[in-house]
Scaffold this motif. Structure first.
Motif, PDB file in Angstrom:
ATOM      1  N   ASP A  95      31.781  56.308  73.573  1.00  0.00           N
ATOM      2  CA  ASP A  95      31.517  55.125  72.742  1.00  0.00           C
ATOM      3  C   ASP A  95      30.630  54.124  73.469  1.00  0.00           C
ATOM      4  OD1 ASP A  95      33.103  56.140  70.725  1.00  0.00           O
ATOM      5  OD2 ASP A  95      34.804  54.798  71.123  1.00  0.00           O
ATOM      6  N   LEU A  96      30.844  53.999  74.771  1.00  0.00           N
ATOM      7  CA  LEU A  96      30.086  53.041  75.571  1.00  0.00           C
ATOM      8  C   LEU A  96      28.719  53.575  75.994  1.00  0.00           C
ATOM      9  CD1 LEU A  96      33.056  51.802  77.747  1.00  0.00           C
ATOM     10  CD2 LEU A  96      31.662  50.368  76.218  1.00  0.00           C
ATOM     11  N   PHE A 101      29.103  56.192  86.340  1.00  0.00           N
ATOM     12  CA  PHE A 101      29.951  55.033  86.617  1.00  0.00           C
ATOM     13  C   PHE A 101      29.143  53.829  87.114  1.00  0.00           C
ATOM     14  CE2 PHE A 101      33.115  52.591  89.043  1.00  0.00           C
ATOM     15  CZ  PHE A 101      34.038  52.381  88.023  1.00  0.00           C
ATOM     16  N   GLU A 102      27.961  54.059  87.665  1.00  0.00           N
ATOM     17  CA  GLU A 102      27.144  52.961  88.191  1.00  0.00           C
ATOM     18  C   GLU A 102      26.728  51.971  87.095  1.00  0.00           C
ATOM     19  OE1 GLU A 102      26.385  56.275  89.134  1.00  0.00           O
ATOM     20  OE2 GLU A 102      27.592  55.941  90.935  1.00  0.00           O
ATOM     21  N   ASP A 103      26.676  52.437  85.838  1.00  0.00           N
ATOM     22  CA  ASP A 103      26.309  51.550  84.730  1.00  0.00           C
ATOM     23  C   ASP A 103      27.488  50.731  84.217  1.00  0.00           C
ATOM     24  OD1 ASP A 103      23.673  52.359  84.753  1.00  0.00           O
ATOM     25  OD2 ASP A 103      23.963  53.913  83.232  1.00  0.00           O
ATOM     26  N   VAL A 129      32.200  47.435  80.387  1.00  0.00           N
ATOM     27  CA  VAL A 129      30.863  47.102  79.894  1.00  0.00           C
ATOM     28  C   VAL A 129      29.850  48.078  80.464  1.00  0.00           C
ATOM     29  CG1 VAL A 129      29.079  45.319  79.743  1.00  0.00           C
ATOM     30  CG2 VAL A 129      31.499  44.646  79.841  1.00  0.00           C
ATOM     31  N   ASN A 130      29.068  48.680  79.588  1.00  0.00           N
ATOM     32  CA  ASN A 130      27.915  49.455  80.010  1.00  0.00           C
ATOM     33  C   ASN A 130      26.801  48.423  80.174  1.00  0.00           C
ATOM     34  OD1 ASN A 130      25.451  50.830  80.080  1.00  0.00           O
ATOM     35  ND2 ASN A 130      26.278  52.562  78.927  1.00  0.00           N
ATOM     36  N   MET A 131      26.523  48.044  81.410  1.00  0.00           N
ATOM     37  CA  MET A 131      25.569  46.967  81.676  1.00  0.00           C
ATOM     38  C   MET A 131      24.148  47.359  81.284  1.00  0.00           C
ATOM     39  SD  MET A 131      27.493  44.518  82.594  1.00  0.00           S
ATOM     40  CE  MET A 131      26.399  43.270  83.277  1.00  0.00           C
ATOM     41  N   ALA A 136      30.154  46.958  75.155  1.00  0.00           N
ATOM     42  CA  ALA A 136      31.475  46.792  75.754  1.00  0.00           C
ATOM     43  C   ALA A 136      32.571  47.310  74.847  1.00  0.00           C
ATOM     44  CB  ALA A 136      31.725  45.319  76.050  1.00  0.00           C
ATOM     45  N   LYS A 137      33.701  47.580  75.472  1.00  0.00           N
ATOM     46  CA  LYS A 137      34.881  48.004  74.722  1.00  0.00           C
ATOM     47  C   LYS A 137      36.118  47.685  75.541  1.00  0.00           C
ATOM     48  CE  LYS A 137      36.858  51.951  72.299  1.00  0.00           C
ATOM     49  NZ  LYS A 137      36.695  53.376  71.960  1.00  0.00           N
ATOM     50  N   GLN A 138      37.129  47.161  74.857  1.00  0.00           N
ATOM     51  CA  GLN A 138      38.419  47.003  75.523  1.00  0.00           C
ATOM     52  C   GLN A 138      39.120  48.346  75.383  1.00  0.00           C
ATOM     53  OE1 GLN A 138      41.114  43.961  74.070  1.00  0.00           O
ATOM     54  NE2 GLN A 138      42.067  43.840  76.086  1.00  0.00           N
ATOM     55  N   VAL A 139      39.480  48.940  76.509  1.00  0.00           N
ATOM     56  CA  VAL A 139      40.069  50.272  76.499  1.00  0.00           C
ATOM     57  C   VAL A 139      41.509  50.213  77.007  1.00  0.00           C
ATOM     58  CG1 VAL A 139      37.813  51.369  76.863  1.00  0.00           C
ATOM     59  CG2 VAL A 139      39.272  50.905  78.822  1.00  0.00           C
ATOM     60  N   VAL A 140      42.326  51.090  76.491  1.00  0.00           N
ATOM     61  CA  VAL A 140      43.680  51.259  77.015  1.00  0.00           C
ATOM     62  C   VAL A 140      43.600  52.424  77.987  1.00  0.00           C
ATOM     63  CG1 VAL A 140      46.077  51.793  76.486  1.00  0.00           C
ATOM     64  CG2 VAL A 140      44.740  50.377  74.913  1.00  0.00           C
ATOM     65  N   LEU A 141      44.002  52.159  79.230  1.00  0.00           N
ATOM     66  CA  LEU A 141      43.865  53.167  80.280  1.00  0.00           C
ATOM     67  C   LEU A 141      44.770  54.372  80.051  1.00  0.00           C
ATOM     68  CD1 LEU A 141      43.713  50.918  83.466  1.00  0.00           C
ATOM     69  CD2 LEU A 141      41.829  51.794  82.075  1.00  0.00           C
ATOM     70  N   LEU A 142      44.339  55.514  80.551  1.00  0.00           N
ATOM     71  CA  LEU A 142      45.149  56.729  80.488  1.00  0.00           C
ATOM     72  C   LEU A 142      46.320  56.642  81.460  1.00  0.00           C
ATOM     73  CD1 LEU A 142      42.307  59.418  80.346  1.00  0.00           C
ATOM     74  CD2 LEU A 142      43.702  58.552  78.450  1.00  0.00           C
TER      75      LEU A 142
END
Length: 157
Positions: A95-96, A101-103, A129-131, A136-142
């Protein structure tokens, strides 16, 4: 031939910060509205300025552009919990538009009550946030060892 490279700005009358000038090319768009804020799609990351006038290195405001009364105090979670190890779902990364991961930049929402010693941080559902794409997205962690109201171990700088 001269070209004007100045970014276009918009004025946001923030209830928390006063009048804030936001560069339109810095606006972050959420993939899905943040929980409880269905009418807000655009946010700006604004540096928090300490009482001595210096910007904070780790605390920011996530200021809604469409709804000036919506602003969240956010922080770099590693600044308060160096061992933080968030795991997000592949669907959230898709989605992002995250390919590496650097982004990504991760922010945790702070809850700041009247007594500063009672500040908590939401490590369970960070804002990722994908800079590069300003998405951006608020995510619930696994991983389930994190909660929505972790007590702070010390002051936030």
């Amino acid at each position: 031939m001269s070209t004007d490279t100045a970014a276009t700005t918009i004025a946001v009358p923030s209830q928390a910060l006063g009048a804030v000038e936001i560069a339109t090319d810095s606006v972050i768009t959420v993939c899905e509205p943040l929980a409880g804020f269905p009418d807000c799609a655009g946010y700006a990351l604004v540096e928090h300025v300490k009482r001595d006038g210096r910007p904070s290195a780790s605390v920011f405001w996530l200021q809604a552009v469409e709804r000036p009364f919506h602003a969240f105090v956010v922080t770099d979670p590693w600044g308060v919990f160096p061992e933080y190890s968030p795991e997000i779902a592949d669907a959230d990364a898709t989605d992002l538009g995250l390919e590496n991961f650097e982004d990504a930049r991760v922010f945790a929402i702070l809850t700041v009550p009247g007594n500063p010693s009672e500040i908590t941080v939401n490590l369970r559902a960070p804002i990722v946030v994908n800079m590069a794409l300003r998405r951006a997205k608020q995510v619930v962690l696994l991983n389930d060892e994190y909660h929505t109201r972790h007590r702070m171990n010390g002051p936030v700088a």
